[in-house]
Design an enzyme around this catalytic site. Structure first.
Site: not given
Length: 713
Positions: A351, A387
């Site tokens: 993330d 990401e």
């Protein structure tokens, strides 16, 4: 000996491994703190309510406090109190009145009970976080638990699915089975639920190779959500990087997670974890003191250089972990290795990965984070997905991660949504994204499978909502619909939300088929959001992070139309798996190969002429075709044999009117088989195809034709 028995013997112990480690004779405790003056180990009875001992860890080696308890056993509950200066203006926030979680805890049990005592300062004080709170936080904090790590893995082996054959399925552990009628009620919403035969059967019939679990590291529900009767459903609020989230466990045992992994591996399915190493649940300077902040705030977090009272926030969550500190970087690496070696997971999706790569301020492709991962003998062999952005300046890094990494490609998502919405001037980028985004990845010698292609993910509209809503409808989140993205590139086909209009419903169903077919025929790695194959809706909520209810949970009683979509998705999945032309290991060349006349790819205008530079830039163009040669793969298999495949023609029409395609006989073989025309509905056409005759493609549709390869003489 029970976990609550009297423990009064403390030996020196060792500084490594970190955390609480049972060795079969006793338990070693080790806690890093660079600036602490004193550390106390607090032990609790089996209920977790009563403290049974408080032991000062007097041994310190290389800034690690440690001790060994020969009387301790697995099941023992514990926490720490760490003493030192409380000088927020200098970056130090020690407060011995606060019980703290072990950053290396393998199990965290209990639920946080939000109270002002959990904060190191006096909430409401005029001095703010410069004040000091002396209340004991122990009654309100979960407990760390010593574990027995032994587990019978048998002959478990990682499936090792090659990148070019990978199909990712993003799911939420709880929401996926919460309403599944064939999962036993007591197992719904748990790791054990994902191990059930009906769930495994769904994965296998669908054709996914890899499940990507939304965060399962131990996390907390934000105070402001709890006070509004909500929860942090998504879990991007980590407090423990080694502990599986307990609310997803039916048994309360770590072995349940391992059993889930082993069962999925037996079915040939990989397990990837969505991990949140960029920030923690402690928030900014006004957040609670739960673990890292009270253990060594100045080491664990990135603080503002001109005022260490405040935090550098590249994540939008109040803080950023300090990957420039070797002990913090070691924590991340130890955690990753733990999940691979002890829990047998097959990879990670990071993330806001750009935040991990920041050395000073800029994102550095040669940062210590990348260097260490690349050379690590364990982690360099698993799947690594970024990401590739954060919220700081220069944080958008799509296409810039190093070799060995795949990336979520939001350019793919936005382009495909814009094209099928009917926007003009995008066919050039549409072609780039369909063929693996060579403009992003080929320049650094990466492969098409560096691109993780997706139409929908947990953050944003589901696929069904992309075709049913023009605007977000997040009222249930309690933030007056201010949260969530406003730029969704969605189109409701003329009516916002649910409708009984037959024509609108048919168009929405066709658009879903268009998206699914485009995704699965694109080069790169397709990622499907769980439930999109069955038309799952979140009723227009594009930020359902706090909706632990039927807004987010999968409905396993689909309508007839939704069952048809599922069958259609399964068929296109099988088509992709059967034909290497759709999952190439190298980018297209677009020119004759090895001196032959065979080209691996040819782009065509509807009138039959090849696409030229001028055609790619035409604003009005919304239809095009591509011919993929099965003889132009330029690949060999594992035994060095040349790979060949059937050839395919794909015709796309995002226009609001039908388009007639005329196909040149010099490029397209004369006779083929029509496999898909999304305007026909979900049923298989099974129709002959004559390339000498014009083909009329309905508005907002695509068609796929196969030309079988002649067998070698």
């Amino acid at each position: 000996m029970s976990a609550s028995a009297v423990i009064d013997a403390l030996w020196p112990g060792k500084p490594y491994p970190r955390g609480a480690t049972w060795d079969g004779m006793g338990v070693n405790f080790a806690l890093f703190s660079e600036s602490a003056e004193r550390v106390e180990l607090c032990l609790f009875d089996a209920s977790g309510r009563n403290e049974i001992a408080r032991l000062a860890l007097r041994e310190q080696t290389d800034q690690v406090f440690h001790g060994y308890l020969p009387q301790a056993r697995p099941g023992l509950l514990y926490g720490y109190r760490v003493y030192g200066p409380y000088r927020p203006q200098d970056g130090h926030r020690f407060n011995g009145h606060k019980l703290l979680l072990d950053p290396y805890a393998r199990n965290i049990v209990g639920t946080i009970r939000w109270h002002d005592a959990l904060f190191g300062y006096r909430v409401g004080s005029a001095q703010g976080d410069l004040s000091f709170d002396r209340r004991d936080s122990a009654p309100y904090l979960p407990r760390c638990k010593v574990i027995e790590s032994a587990f019978t893995w048998g002959d478990d082996r990682p499936p090792n699915v090659p990148w070019h054959e990978t199909v990712i399925y993003e799911l939420h552990v709880a929401g996926f089975t919460k309403r599944h009628p064939d999962v036993p009620p007591e197992l719904r919403g748990t790791y054990a639920g994902l191990s059930c035969a009906p769930v495994i059967d769904h994965f296998k019939r669908l054709g996914v190779t890899t499940v990507e679990l939304m965060p399962v590291h131990s996390f907390l529900d934000d105070r402001h959500l709890v006070e509004r009767g909500l929860r942090n459903y998504w879990g991007y609020n980590t407090i423990g990087y080694f502990a599986p989230e307990h609310r997803y466990s039916a048994s309360g045992k770590i072995g349940e997670f391992k059993t889930m992994v082993r069962t999925l591996h037996e079915a040939g399915i990989e397990v990837i974890l969505d991990v949140v190493y960029n920030h923690t649940a402690e928030g900014n300077e006004l957040g609670p003191t739960l673990a890292f902040r009270g253990i060594d705030n100045a080491s664990y977090y990135r603080l503002a250089q001109d005022n260490p009272r405040h935090y550098q926030d590249f994540t939008g969550c109040g803080n950023t972990l300090n990957m420039r500190h070797p002990r913090v970087l070691q924590l991340l690496m130890d955690s990753l290795r733990y999940w691979v070696t002890e829990m047998h997971v097959d990879g990670f999706r990071f993330d806001l990965a750009s935040a991990l790569a920041r050395e000073l301020h800029a994102v550095d492709r040669l940062s210590a984070f990348f260097d260490i991962l690349r050379q690590d003998p364990v982690l360099s062999r698993v799947k690594l997905i970024a990401e590739p952005w954060d919220l700081g300046s220069g944080g958008y890094q799509v296409g810039n991660f190093p070799v060995g990494w795949a990336e979520w490609n939001d350019k793919y998502r936005d382009t495909m949504r814009a094209y099928w919405k009917g926007e003009g001037g995008v066919i050039g980028e549409f072609a780039q994204r369909l063929t693996g985004s060579s403009d992003l990845y080929n320049r650094s010698s990466r492969k098409p499978y560096a691109s993780i292609n997706f139409i929908a993910a947990h953050d944003g509209f589901t696929l069904a909502d992309v075709v049913a809503y023009n605007d977000k409808h997040n009222e249930a989140n309690g933030e007056e619909n201010r949260d969530g993205h406003g730029h969704n590139l969605s189109w409701n086909a003329g009516i916002e939300g649910p409708t009984d209009d037959i024509d609108v419903r048919a168009l929405r169903a066709r658009q879903q088929r268009n998206f699914i077919t485009t995704l699965l025929l694109s080069q790169g790695v397709p990622m499907l959001l769980a439930g999109d194959e069955m038309g799952r809706t979140q009723r227009g909520n594009n930020n359902a992070y706090c909706q632990d209810n039927d807004i987010s949970w999968l409905d396993w009683t689909p309508s007839a139309d939704q069952r048809a979509l599922l069958a259609f998705t399964q068929r296109v999945m099988a088509l992709r798996a059967a034909h290497p032309v759709f999952r190439r290991r190298d980018f297209f060349q677009g020119r004759p190969l090895h001196g032959s006349t065979v080209r691996d790819i040819v782009w065509l205008q509807p009138q039959g002429t090849e696409m030229g530079e001028q055609a790619w830039g035409e604003e009005h163009a919304r239809a095009l075709a591509v011919f993929l040669s099965g003889d132009g793969l330029n690949e060999v298999d594992g035994r060095g044999r040349t790979v060949r495949d059937d050839s395919f023609l794909v015709m796309f029409n995002a226009d609001s009117n039908e388009v007639q395609f005329v196909l040149p006989s010099g490029v397209v073989p004369p006779a083929g088989e029509l496999l898909i025309d999304t305007s026909f509905g979900a049923d298989r056409p099974d129709a002959p195809f004559n390339s000498g005759e014009p083909y009329v493609l309905a508005a907002r549709s695509l068609a796929l034709v196969r030309f079988k390869r002649n067998p070698a003489p």
